[in-house]
Design an enzyme around this catalytic site. Structure first.
Site: not given
Length: 379
Positions: A156, A158, A339, A363
């Protein structure tokens, strides 16, 4: 606290707003569909000082504080949460960790490149089996003369694929020992250090999320940040500031969804009048605006405390927890206001809806924020 924007905050917000409108907005959905991280655009942000917002000018940074930083993240994330997320990881986590705990020599070596965007940064704490339970990490660094030999996997991450330098937390002691983890700075190209799988995500798709792999990766002791064994304590302090960043990211996403909904509600007509004239829609908009305002106040409170060097672990957890949940609620209501159109990729709220969920996870999950808050109010 002065609730009016300072001249610097106004200047930064205007600059980011114009940059995002010109360089990011036209490509948002193209990058999202392709899961493409626009390195060239990210480096252009560096030229504007957005990759060194909090870094002193002596290292090539903009030399601003957390109030300006929040303003920049919000404006960027109103257009694209992915780019906002990558900016946050680069600034708060990678550069922020080096700035807080690096030696003068380390700052000169790495911050001068990170602050200008010459280099992109990432930060690694999480492992496949250690998310919230960070002290259970299995990635290890063994001392070998003047070097450490690192083995294991981080996930994970970034900016993981494009990062030129990564700050990584590695276990140097016993499992679950809060003084058994050390922070290392590892440059791309280091032998035994590589990028693994890139995640195929629900949202934030233009922000890279990858594994980092270590296979007998040899790193000099000169690459240790601070003292050996102090990495976990450092990480918790870094994450205090990171929570402010994710709160800001959340506010930006919420504002983007709210502003799109407000405009659409005035233009879309049903039963002979704009849907904003119906109480069901008007009340949704009122709730959205109120919750965004409250999230901003919590976030700027934490940022102000951070600027003044006052402990703000509880306040940053307040901000991160509330703002991230607000982002999800606002984005959900935005899709409802649009919608059927809100469920398509032709309108922006579908992406805000997908991007918002990460804010309640990254985080520190919402549940972890509640643990932090509870510990402070019960002790």
């Amino acid at each position: 606290m002065d609730f009016n924007f300072s001249e610097d905050q106004t200047m930064v917000a205007d600059m980011v707003r114009k940059f995002a409108a010109k360089h990011i907005k036209p490509k948002v959905m193209e990058w999202d569909e392709a899961q493409h991280f626009p390195v060239d655009v990210f480096k252009e942000m560096g030229k504007l000082g957005l990759l060194g917002v909090l870094i002193p000018t002596k290292y090539g940074g903009a030399g601003f504080g957390y109030l300006e930083y929040v303003s920049a993240i919000v404006e960027l994330s109103k257009v694209c949460g992915s780019i906002g997320l990558s900016m946050v990881a680069h600034n708060s986590l990678c550069s922020g960790h080096i700035m807080s705990f690096g030696t003068e020599e380390q700052k000169e070596k790495w911050l001068t490149k990170l602050a200008t965007g010459e280099w992109i940064g990432s930060w690694g704490l999480t492992e496949p089996n250690t998310g919230s339970d960070a002290m259970n990490m299995q990635c290890t660094a063994k001392e070998d003369g003047d070097m450490y030999v690192i083995n294991g996997v981080k996930c994970w991450i970034t900016n993981g694929e494009s990062a030129d330098v990564s700050v990584v937390l590695i276990r140097t002691g016993e499992v679950r020992d809060s003084h058994g983890i050390t922070a290392f700075v590892i440059e791309k190209g280091t032998a035994g250090f590589s990028v693994g799988r890139k995640e195929n995500k629900l949202g934030m798709r233009a922000s890279e999320t990858t594994e980092l792999l270590f296979d007998n990766c040899r790193v000099s002791k000169e690459n240790v940040l601070g003292e050996v064994g102090e990495g976990f304590i450092q990480a918790m302090k870094v994450l205090d500031g990171g929570r402010i960043s994710i709160a800001s990211l959340s506010i930006g996403i919420a504002k983007g969804a709210y502003e799109a909904s407000l405009q659409y509600s005035k233009e879309r007509e049903q039963f002979g009048k704009p849907i904003s004239h119906f109480q069901a829609i008007a009340f949704k908009l009122a709730d959205m605006a109120t919750e965004i305002e409250a999230a901003e106040l919590l976030t700027y409170q934490a940022a102000d405390l951070k600027n003044r060097g006052v402990p703000m672990t509880k306040e940053s957890a307040f901000a991160k927890y509330y703002a991230s949940e607000v982002a999800v609620r606002v984005a959900t209501d935005a899709v409802q206001i649009f919608g059927g159109y809100g469920y398509t990729k032709d309108f922006p709220v579908e992406k805000f809806y997908r991007d918002s969920k990460l804010c309640t996870i990254g985080e520190g999950t919402s549940e972890i924020q509640k643990v932090v808050i509870a510990n402070h109010i019960l002790n």
